[in-house]
Design an enzyme around this catalytic site. Sequence first.
Site, mmCIF file in Angstrom:
data_model
loop_
_atom_site.group_PDB
_atom_site.id
_atom_site.type_symbol
_atom_site.label_atom_id
_atom_site.label_comp_id
_atom_site.label_asym_id
_atom_site.label_seq_id
_atom_site.Cartn_x
_atom_site.Cartn_y
_atom_site.Cartn_z
ATOM 1 N N GLU A 166 0.713 -1.213 -0.136
ATOM 2 C CA GLU A 166 0.115 0.159 -0.052
ATOM 3 C C GLU A 166 0.954 1.292 0.009
ATOM 4 O O GLU A 166 0.422 2.222 -0.610
ATOM 5 C CB GLU A 166 -0.940 -0.027 1.118
ATOM 6 C CG GLU A 166 -1.903 -0.867 1.266
ATOM 7 C CD GLU A 166 -3.014 -1.049 0.263
ATOM 8 O OE1 GLU A 166 -3.082 0.040 -0.475
ATOM 9 O OE2 GLU A 166 -3.744 -1.774 0.222
ATOM 10 N N ASP B 187 -4.244 -10.020 -8.320
ATOM 11 C CA ASP B 187 -4.948 -9.125 -9.465
ATOM 12 C C ASP B 187 -3.734 -8.445 -9.921
ATOM 13 O O ASP B 187 -3.495 -8.436 -11.319
ATOM 14 C CB ASP B 187 -6.153 -8.399 -9.049
ATOM 15 C CG ASP B 187 -5.996 -7.590 -7.795
ATOM 16 O OD1 ASP B 187 -4.863 -7.801 -7.030
ATOM 17 O OD2 ASP B 187 -6.376 -6.596 -7.352
ATOM 18 N N GLU C 118 -18.266 -6.391 -2.559
ATOM 19 C CA GLU C 118 -16.871 -7.078 -2.528
ATOM 20 C C GLU C 118 -16.904 -8.555 -3.148
ATOM 21 O O GLU C 118 -16.007 -8.848 -3.807
ATOM 22 C CB GLU C 118 -16.422 -7.131 -1.060
ATOM 23 C CG GLU C 118 -16.053 -5.978 -0.591
ATOM 24 C CD GLU C 118 -14.588 -5.211 -1.381
ATOM 25 O OE1 GLU C 118 -13.470 -5.471 -0.581
ATOM 26 O OE2 GLU C 118 -14.727 -4.791 -2.407
ATOM 27 N N GLU D 240 -11.973 -0.303 -9.830
ATOM 28 C CA GLU D 240 -11.613 -1.168 -10.838
ATOM 29 C C GLU D 240 -12.626 -1.014 -12.111
ATOM 30 O O GLU D 240 -12.221 -1.208 -13.044
ATOM 31 C CB GLU D 240 -11.440 -2.557 -10.448
ATOM 32 C CG GLU D 240 -10.108 -2.674 -9.468
ATOM 33 C CD GLU D 240 -10.277 -2.172 -8.264
ATOM 34 O OE1 GLU D 240 -9.275 -2.072 -7.511
ATOM 35 O OE2 GLU D 240 -11.329 -1.892 -7.556
#
Length: 477
Positions: free
Chosen positions: A69, A212, A311, A330
């Site tokens: 992050e 991902d 989610e 996304e």
Amino acid sequence: AVVSTQSTGDTEDPTNININDVLGNFSLGLVDSLDTLAIMGDKEEFVTAIKNVIDTVSFDHECTVQVFESTIRILGSLLTAHLIITEWTDIFGIRVDHYDNELLSLAHDLGSRLLPAFDNSLGVPYPRVNLRRGKSEIYNRDMCTAGAGTLILEFKMLGRLVGDPTFESVAERAMDRLWEMRNRTTDLIGNVYDLERGEWSDPMSGIGAGIDSYFEYLLKSYVMFGNENDLHRFNTYYSAIERHMKRPREGGDPFYYANVHMDTGEVQNHWIDSLSAAFVGVQVLHGDLETAIHHHALFYGLWLKYDALPERFNWERRMCEYSLYPLRPEFAEATYLLYQATKHPFYQYVGETIYTSLERFNRAKCGYATLNSVLSKKQEDRMESFFLSETCKYLYLLFDTDHPLNRREDFIFTTEGHLLRVDRFARERMNVLNKEARTANISHMFTCETFPRTRQQTAPFSDEFWSQVATMINLSV
């Protein structure tokens, strides 16, 4: 950031790792949104924000943070803002008086504080570090694939800007190690690796959470730097994903990508997650437009069903399994990239649908709120920084068709939506964006003035296909 503008961390409980290891006590929202201000043309606020970062942001804290992050949200944003000021004046027309590479110095300092994460024999970084003391002892055993494999763009760019090959070396080593850790028969990779035991603790393979952006960065690393090994690895994984994960619905054409066991390809559960919408954008970049268009339709259907993306959605029970919506970008990103590749006005209509939902259900007094549940639409007092750095940015660029960025190919978006330059020599060699992806343009069929307001008349797929998608997710049309 939190919607009520109260504390940006759990100051009463420093051990609350779920909050503090992301926020980091270093003005996350301010830093992560810097280039959004520049892209939206607010030069004055951008300059003010830059000065605030230079005057107030420090990484010398007794604070444990996530390497992943901190890299994508903070390090990437600092690098982009530095490039906007020093190299992209022709695009943004922004000058900061007396700027002396302070943002690059901050990025270098942060990158150096993250380096202890790589101090092990495996080559895979620990997930967390203490910004002042180095390696953390808190929740530092399990590393997800995306956490280790989504550092290469920022670390490599940092290393080249400051002239220190260490950053590129450790990130490349992590990518090499992950490649070695795949199953050599299926060519699939797992989700979570146990760094102490040296084995996969979660062998589930998929295109969503936990993996991902690893696939994304393999392809984007090739685009940025021209490394043929990265392209080979991506193509190998892409073939394995199509072979083992892609599942057509019985009696219809719509498909989804199932989570499978990395060793056998057997289905492990019955849900898809919202993060997997990002793979649509990867498919666009790869040039597999037909697949991307039909894959995107699944998430569009889910958005129509819930006015958000939950989610997790259970594709077997055809219902929401985990109802949180934290303003993830996304789906907006995939919509923007498909519009860029096709110029089909349907995707601007989808963007309008996203915007309308956000205004109706997420708008709050001081920003936009996470939805505790896409079913009840109950808001939480939290607005993730990626809403500003990605969701808003992609929607803005979707509608600002004349924006300079929409006419250039010498940059790439990171997984956090920050801009990094493409190496000139890599750009000359690059062939991953095939001719179909570059030239597919069916906008001559429609204009903004004649654009019908009904999805059935404008969608780049058949009514029959859409009907099957609706059946697949139990959507009333």
